[in-house]
Design a protein around this motif. Sequence first.
Motif, PDB file in Angstrom:
ATOM      1  N   LEU A 156       0.845  -1.196   0.000  1.00 24.61           N
ATOM      2  CA  LEU A 156       0.000   0.000   0.000  1.00 24.61           C
ATOM      3  C   LEU A 156       0.879   1.244   0.000  1.00 24.61           C
ATOM      4  O   LEU A 156       1.493   1.557   1.020  1.00 24.61           O
ATOM      5  N   PRO A 157       0.983   1.967  -1.127  1.00 26.68           N
ATOM      6  CA  PRO A 157       1.745   3.225  -1.138  1.00 26.68           C
ATOM      7  C   PRO A 157       1.151   4.228  -0.157  1.00 26.68           C
ATOM      8  O   PRO A 157      -0.071   4.392  -0.086  1.00 26.68           O
ATOM      9  N   HIS A 186       1.894   8.436  -6.808  1.00 23.74           N
ATOM     10  CA  HIS A 186       1.482   7.060  -7.061  1.00 23.74           C
ATOM     11  C   HIS A 186       0.429   6.607  -6.055  1.00 23.74           C
ATOM     12  O   HIS A 186      -0.464   5.828  -6.393  1.00 23.74           O
ATOM     13  N   ALA A 187       0.535   7.109  -4.831  1.00 26.02           N
ATOM     14  CA  ALA A 187      -0.490   6.780  -3.843  1.00 26.02           C
ATOM     15  C   ALA A 187      -1.832   7.387  -4.228  1.00 26.02           C
ATOM     16  O   ALA A 187      -2.885   6.766  -4.031  1.00 26.02           O
ATOM     17  N   ILE A 241      -3.137   5.058  -7.231  1.00 24.10           N
ATOM     18  CA  ILE A 241      -3.422   3.652  -6.952  1.00 24.10           C
ATOM     19  C   ILE A 241      -4.420   3.479  -5.821  1.00 24.10           C
ATOM     20  O   ILE A 241      -5.282   2.604  -5.874  1.00 24.10           O
ATOM     21  N   VAL A 242      -4.322   4.305  -4.786  1.00 28.62           N
ATOM     22  CA  VAL A 242      -5.071   4.081  -3.545  1.00 28.62           C
ATOM     23  C   VAL A 242      -6.375   4.869  -3.550  1.00 28.62           C
ATOM     24  O   VAL A 242      -6.413   6.055  -3.896  1.00 28.62           O
ATOM     25  N   GLU A 281      -9.801   5.563  -0.908  1.00 28.65           N
ATOM     26  CA  GLU A 281     -10.148   5.446   0.503  1.00 28.65           C
ATOM     27  C   GLU A 281     -11.518   6.069   0.785  1.00 28.65           C
ATOM     28  O   GLU A 281     -12.030   6.863  -0.004  1.00 28.65           O
ATOM     29  N   ARG A 334      -8.449   2.027   3.221  1.00 28.90           N
ATOM     30  CA  ARG A 334      -7.651   2.426   2.057  1.00 28.90           C
ATOM     31  C   ARG A 334      -7.307   1.171   1.268  1.00 28.90           C
ATOM     32  O   ARG A 334      -6.784   0.205   1.834  1.00 28.90           O
ATOM     33  N   ALA A 380      -5.500  -0.393  -2.330  1.00 35.56           N
ATOM     34  CA  ALA A 380      -4.655  -0.227  -3.514  1.00 35.56           C
ATOM     35  C   ALA A 380      -5.048  -1.280  -4.538  1.00 35.56           C
ATOM     36  O   ALA A 380      -5.051  -2.478  -4.234  1.00 35.56           O
ATOM     37  N   ARG A 381      -5.372  -0.848  -5.760  1.00 30.77           N
ATOM     38  CA  ARG A 381      -5.842  -1.761  -6.798  1.00 30.77           C
ATOM     39  C   ARG A 381      -4.736  -2.029  -7.811  1.00 30.77           C
ATOM     40  O   ARG A 381      -4.017  -1.125  -8.237  1.00 30.77           O
ATOM     41  N   LYS A 382      -4.632  -3.302  -8.215  1.00 32.16           N
ATOM     42  CA  LYS A 382      -3.565  -3.718  -9.125  1.00 32.16           C
ATOM     43  C   LYS A 382      -3.734  -3.126 -10.524  1.00 32.16           C
ATOM     44  O   LYS A 382      -2.759  -2.806 -11.193  1.00 32.16           O
ATOM     45  N   PHE A 402      -2.015   0.123 -11.253  1.00 34.96           N
ATOM     46  CA  PHE A 402      -0.594   0.142 -10.922  1.00 34.96           C
ATOM     47  C   PHE A 402       0.177   0.966 -11.933  1.00 34.96           C
ATOM     48  O   PHE A 402      -0.072   0.894 -13.133  1.00 34.96           O
TER      49      PHE A 402
END
Length: 250
Positions: free
Chosen positions: A151-152, A157-158, A161-162, A164, A181, A183-185, A188
């Motif tokens: 989880l960044p 990048h956070a 990707i993330v 919440e 929170r 993070a989805r692949k 990426f």
Amino acid sequence: MSAVKNVIKDNYNMMLLKDYLREQIKEAGFSHAEISKTPTGTRVSLHVTRPGIVIGRKGVGIRELTEKLASDFELKNPQISVVEIDKPELSPSVMCNRMAAHLERGTAFRRATMWTLQQIMNNGAMGVQITISGKLRGDRSAFEKHTAGILPRAGHHADVIVAEDIAHVKTAMGLIGIRIRIARKEKFVPEFELKTSKAKKHQVKDELTGKMRDETAAEKKARTESEQIAMEEEKIKEMELLDEEEEKLK
């Protein structure tokens, strides 16, 4: 009215609208709403897990919701579309609502947290962090934070990707806050390489051909009870007990 006041008013109305939708179509698994202004009116896209509940029988539900948005939230000619969520377990809003429902039903907060964490990771999340705070066990407020996967935490990048969301639930002990929170692949960032752990290989003799071949650790089976106990012992040592995590938070 100045431009700043208009922005503040619009943001405040969007906050009230989101709170209303979260409660009004809770049974439909509301995730989020996308609102955009068009020359013909206001386009509202509702992302839910069960579209049929929002639409209603013969479209009664969506007509009533359209009238409500026009009268109470002053949206000009609202045009509502309903979008079904493919994987509800990867939506922070949906999982916040589900976890809050578990707490309302009297489920222990730690059991609800670990169950939610497991469901998110089992459905393909790259990482997840669940923070629960409030009067969890006594009169004094406390918080617990549980994390799994990658989880960044900060940076651009956070933000990409993330996703919440935050939810609040009233219990007999008091108000409890939930923050999830995820993070989805599929979001990426390409310039970073996501490394996955490779299974260790070792040489074993094939009983049929008599030749040596590679066998992964997952394929290895214990031949005796002593080997089985030894294998399980290594896994037990790697387990992170909740009691140890609780001591670290104190």
